[in-house]
Each structure stands twice: as structure tokens, then as C-alpha cells.
Write a protein that holds these residues in place. Structure first.
Motif, mmCIF file in Angstrom:
data_model
loop_
_atom_site.group_PDB
_atom_site.id
_atom_site.type_symbol
_atom_site.label_atom_id
_atom_site.label_comp_id
_atom_site.label_asym_id
_atom_site.label_seq_id
_atom_site.Cartn_x
_atom_site.Cartn_y
_atom_site.Cartn_z
ATOM 1 N N ILE A 129 134.764 -14.005 -5.773
ATOM 2 C CA ILE A 129 134.136 -15.239 -5.283
ATOM 3 C C ILE A 129 134.553 -15.498 -3.837
ATOM 4 O O ILE A 129 135.728 -15.365 -3.484
ATOM 5 C CB ILE A 129 134.522 -16.443 -6.172
ATOM 6 N N ARG A 131 134.176 -18.575 -0.954
ATOM 7 C CA ARG A 131 133.772 -19.953 -0.697
ATOM 8 C C ARG A 131 133.596 -20.147 0.802
ATOM 9 O O ARG A 131 134.484 -19.828 1.578
ATOM 10 C CB ARG A 131 134.784 -20.926 -1.276
ATOM 11 N N HIS A 132 132.417 -20.683 1.157
ATOM 12 C CA HIS A 132 132.112 -20.819 2.581
ATOM 13 C C HIS A 132 131.255 -22.057 2.795
ATOM 14 O O HIS A 132 130.139 -22.143 2.283
ATOM 15 C CB HIS A 132 131.364 -19.571 3.079
ATOM 16 N N LYS A 136 129.595 -21.517 -3.051
ATOM 17 C CA LYS A 136 130.320 -20.490 -3.799
ATOM 18 C C LYS A 136 129.433 -19.247 -3.879
ATOM 19 O O LYS A 136 128.310 -19.299 -4.378
ATOM 20 C CB LYS A 136 130.675 -20.972 -5.206
ATOM 21 N N GLU A 138 129.237 -15.463 -5.376
ATOM 22 C CA GLU A 138 129.872 -14.637 -6.413
ATOM 23 C C GLU A 138 129.127 -13.327 -6.607
ATOM 24 O O GLU A 138 127.891 -13.291 -6.566
ATOM 25 C CB GLU A 138 129.912 -15.400 -7.740
ATOM 26 N N TYR A 147 124.386 -17.231 -4.697
ATOM 27 C CA TYR A 147 124.790 -18.432 -3.956
ATOM 28 C C TYR A 147 124.673 -19.637 -4.887
ATOM 29 O O TYR A 147 123.671 -19.800 -5.576
ATOM 30 C CB TYR A 147 123.882 -18.654 -2.748
ATOM 31 N N THR A 149 125.643 -23.974 -4.983
ATOM 32 C CA THR A 149 126.198 -25.147 -4.313
ATOM 33 C C THR A 149 127.478 -25.576 -5.007
ATOM 34 O O THR A 149 127.502 -25.783 -6.221
ATOM 35 C CB THR A 149 125.186 -26.306 -4.332
ATOM 36 N N ASP A 150 128.563 -25.690 -4.241
ATOM 37 C CA ASP A 150 129.853 -26.076 -4.794
ATOM 38 C C ASP A 150 129.874 -27.586 -5.015
ATOM 39 O O ASP A 150 129.138 -28.339 -4.395
ATOM 40 C CB ASP A 150 130.977 -25.668 -3.827
ATOM 41 N N THR A 153 130.333 -29.767 -1.953
ATOM 42 C CA THR A 153 129.427 -29.459 -0.848
ATOM 43 C C THR A 153 129.101 -30.666 0.023
ATOM 44 O O THR A 153 129.223 -31.816 -0.402
ATOM 45 C CB THR A 153 128.110 -28.865 -1.383
ATOM 46 N N SER A 175 120.571 -20.283 -2.949
ATOM 47 C CA SER A 175 121.151 -21.509 -3.506
ATOM 48 C C SER A 175 120.159 -22.334 -4.321
ATOM 49 O O SER A 175 120.563 -23.150 -5.151
ATOM 50 C CB SER A 175 121.718 -22.370 -2.368
ATOM 51 N N SER A 192 122.677 -21.239 4.101
ATOM 52 C CA SER A 192 123.604 -21.208 2.959
ATOM 53 C C SER A 192 123.155 -22.166 1.870
ATOM 54 O O SER A 192 123.400 -21.934 0.688
ATOM 55 C CB SER A 192 125.021 -21.537 3.420
#
Length: 369
Positions: A129, A131-132, A136, A138, A147, A149-150, A153, A175, A192
């Protein structure tokens, strides 16, 4: 690759006229003793072929061959097409001797995050994983990059880039849940995460899209002077830098292809051809157009020039034609992209139309005299 009825007859005519090579004569005479019936020939044609071969076998060999036939030594039944393969396999092995350094492509790509960090995706293992900026990323068990969304975010989205080299292919889940398969020597730029009222990406090369439905946020793909707008559908875009035309092929749903002078609506089974100035719409050969994503080469009356472009990108080789007439010759067939390059070229050689030689990762193509 199976021989057609016409090719079977041609081989038999070469045999009976005395024009067959030694290996061809041996193969046909072995066929005589080992094959009872080939269903691509009518019964009468088959019997005539058997009689013709028998009459051409040297008299002093007949008793031995009849003995072998009835003694059951040749007990393995095989078709003429496989015998034909054995003939031409012997003739092509030497010319393709330099294939050991050429391997099929695979899941290879570089992911560029924003304007700085880059990740060689081949070096990631399943479950890794990254994270950016609230996303996230993976690597899934099938090699796909996903992709998501964390929970932490924000509304900031950076432009990411997926670069697939020659000899590569990759799949990514964006995403919004849209899935994009990217072919060799292609690049896709995407945010992203999708903010605002649209989902816009850029692509150069070839990609197959399965767009997640969202009526309130159209999905837009920009490529070589054209723009494809969809709400949710499946389609393929081929827009390599050196190609004279950009091809958009629709599998499901409906898309709008627009350019500086206007637009066109595609329905399932349509293909738009954009030459940089105008668009025309034809009926698509969908199976061959999207076969690359299923790791197959499918050729449907396809010119050799186009076929060799695909081979060059997948096996990372260069192509040199002896003359331009060869580029126009058409071929039909299906073969796995996981095959060694020698197997792919041998199957093309078996048509009797062309001959290949490999030197220093360059394939030279000549007419088969």
C-alpha cells in the motif's frame, strides 16, 4: 494453426507434380500411412488424394510402407495441419535462432505521483500500500493497482501518470471505480481523485475503459486532438503518436467523440476513425480490437504492418520490411501473447506468404519465394 482445405490441396498438388521438397514428400507419405480421414476433405477427394500419393511412392518402397501401415507402427492419428507445422518448423528454426533474448511482455509500468515520486510497479508485491495525498494505492492479487479515497482525504488532487513501456501492459482502478487497461508503449494521466463536476483524463497510446456510471459527473478522455465523453460504458481508444488515425471502439453504452470541427455519437459495435481533421464511423471488429487486454493476438484479415506493430510493442523489438507490398498482406488467426516470439512468427510463416529473420532484436521480413 490449422490448414485450410485449399492449403491441403495445394500441398498434395506440389507432391504429385514433383515440386515438393524432401521434407514435404516425407510428411505427405507419412500422412498416407497414419491418417485415416481428414474432415476438411470430402470422402471422394480424400480417396483421390490417397490414390495419388500411392501412385507417386517409389514401387520398391510400397511393400515396406504397406507393411508399416498394417503392422500398426504408425498408430498415432494426426491431421495434415500438424504435419504441415512439422515441415515448416524445421525450415524456420534456424532463421529464428536469436529469439532467446526476446521474451513476451508482462505487467510492467511506472507510476508517477504528482511531480516528484515515481514507483516501479513491478517491484511491489501483492498487498503493498502507498498513501499519497489522501489516497490509498494498493497492489491487488491480480497485479492491478487500485486507487481508493482514504478516510483522511481532502479535496486536493494531484495529477498522476501511469507509464507503460514496450513489453508492458497494466490495469488500474481509478478512485471513482472506473477500470482502465493500458497497452504497451502507452501513457495515461489522471487525477488522484476526481473533484469538481467532471472526470477528465488524458491518454496517449491504447487503453480499454470500463467507466463507472455517474450521471452527474461525465468521464472524459482526451487523446490526440479528440475528446470522448461518457457517463458509464465500455470502450477502447487507440491513439499512438505515430498512427495516422485514432480509433475509438464502443462495446457498451453510448459515447460522444468530439473534435475541433464537430462530434459523432457511437453506439455499441461502432468504431470512429479520426484522421486529425474528420471522423468517419464504421462497424467494428470488436473481438480483434480488444483482444490485447485479454492477452491474445487476434487478427481478422489484418494487414501485416499492423500485426507487426503489435508484435514490436509487446516483445520490444524493431521491424524492417523488405518491401512495402509485404505490409499490405493480410492474415487471420489467434494466438496467446504469452507464446515465445518464435512461435508467433512460425505460425505466420506457415501461410507461405512471408519469411522472418531476427538479428539483434530486429525482425527482418521478406517475401517467401
Amino acid at each position: 494453426m490449422m490448414m485450410t482445405k485449399r492449403e491441403i490441396k495445394k500441398l498434395l498438388r506440389r507432391y504429385t507434380s514433383g515440386a515438393a521438397s524432401r521434407s514435404e514428400r516425407d510428411a505427405v507419405e507419412s500422412w498416407y500411412t497414419s491418417v485415416e480421414y481428414d474432415n476438411r476433405l470430402q470422402v471422394q477427394e480424400y480417396e483421390q488424394a490417397k490414390e495419388s500419393v500411392w501412385n507417386n511412392i517409389n514401387p520398391h518402397q510400397r511393400s515396406r510402407r504397406r507393411f508399416l501401415r498394417y503392422a500398426g507402427i504408425f498408430i498415432m492419428l494426426c491431421s495434415i495441419s500438424l504435419l504441415y507445422y512439422s515441415i515448416y518448423r524445421d525450415n524456420t528454426v534456424d532463421t529464428l535462432a536469436e529469439t532467446s533474448e526476446i521474451t513476451p511482455g508482462g505487467n510492467r509500468a511506472v507510476l508517477v505521483l504528482g511531480s516528484k515520486d515515481s514507483v516501479n510497479l513491478s517491484q511491489l508485491t501483492t498487498g503493498d500500500i502507498i498513501r499519497h495525498e489522501g489516497i490509498k494505492i494498493e497492489k491487488l492479487s491480480d497485479g492491478t493497482i487500485s486507487y481508493e479515497t482514504d478516510s483522511t482525504t481532502n479535496d486536493i488532487a494531484s495529477i498522476n501518470k501511469l507509464i507503460v513501456p514496450r513489453g508492458g501492459q497494466y490495469r488500474i482502478v481509478l478512485s471513482d471505480g472506473s477500470i482502465v487497461s493500458i497497452n504497451s508503449e502507452s501513457t495515461i494521466e489522471f487525477p488522484s481523485q476526481f473533484t469538481g463536476n467532471e472526470r477528465r483524463i488524458k491518454m496517449l497510446g491504447e487503453g480499454y475503459f470500463e467507466v463507472a456510471k455517474n450521471k452527474n459527473k461525465p468521464f472524459i478522455v482526451e487523446s490526440k486532438g479528440q475528446k470522448v465523453t461518457v457517463l458509464g460504458t465500455k470502450f477502447n481508444i487507440k491513439a499512438y503518436p505515430n498512427d495516422t488515425h485514432t480509433l475509438t471502439t464502443l462495446l457498451e453504452g453510448k459515447v460522444e467523440v468530439s473534435f475541433s470541427k464537430g462530434n459523432a455519437i457511437l453506439l455499441p459495435g461502432d468504431q470512429s476513425i479520426f484522421d486529425g481533421k474528420n471522423i468517419k464511423i464504421l462497424s467494428a471488429k470488436t473481438a480483434s480490437e480488444i483482444s490485447w487486454k485479454d492477452e491474445l493476438f487476434v487478427f481478422d484479415s489484418e494487414p501485416l504492418e499492423s500485426i507487426m506493430q503489435k508484435i514490436a510493442r509487446w516483445y520490444d523489438v524493431d521491424i524492417v520490411f523488405d518491401n512495402r507490398e509485404l505490409e499490405k498482406k493480410q492474415f487471420t488467426g489467434t494466438i496467446s501473447k504469452h507464446n515465445q516470439i518464435g512461435q508467433v512468427l512460425n505460425l505466420l510463416e506457415m501461410t507461405g506468404k512471408v519469411k522472418f529473420t531476427i538479428r539483434n532484436k530486429t525482425i527482418y521480413i521478406q517475401k517467401n519465394n
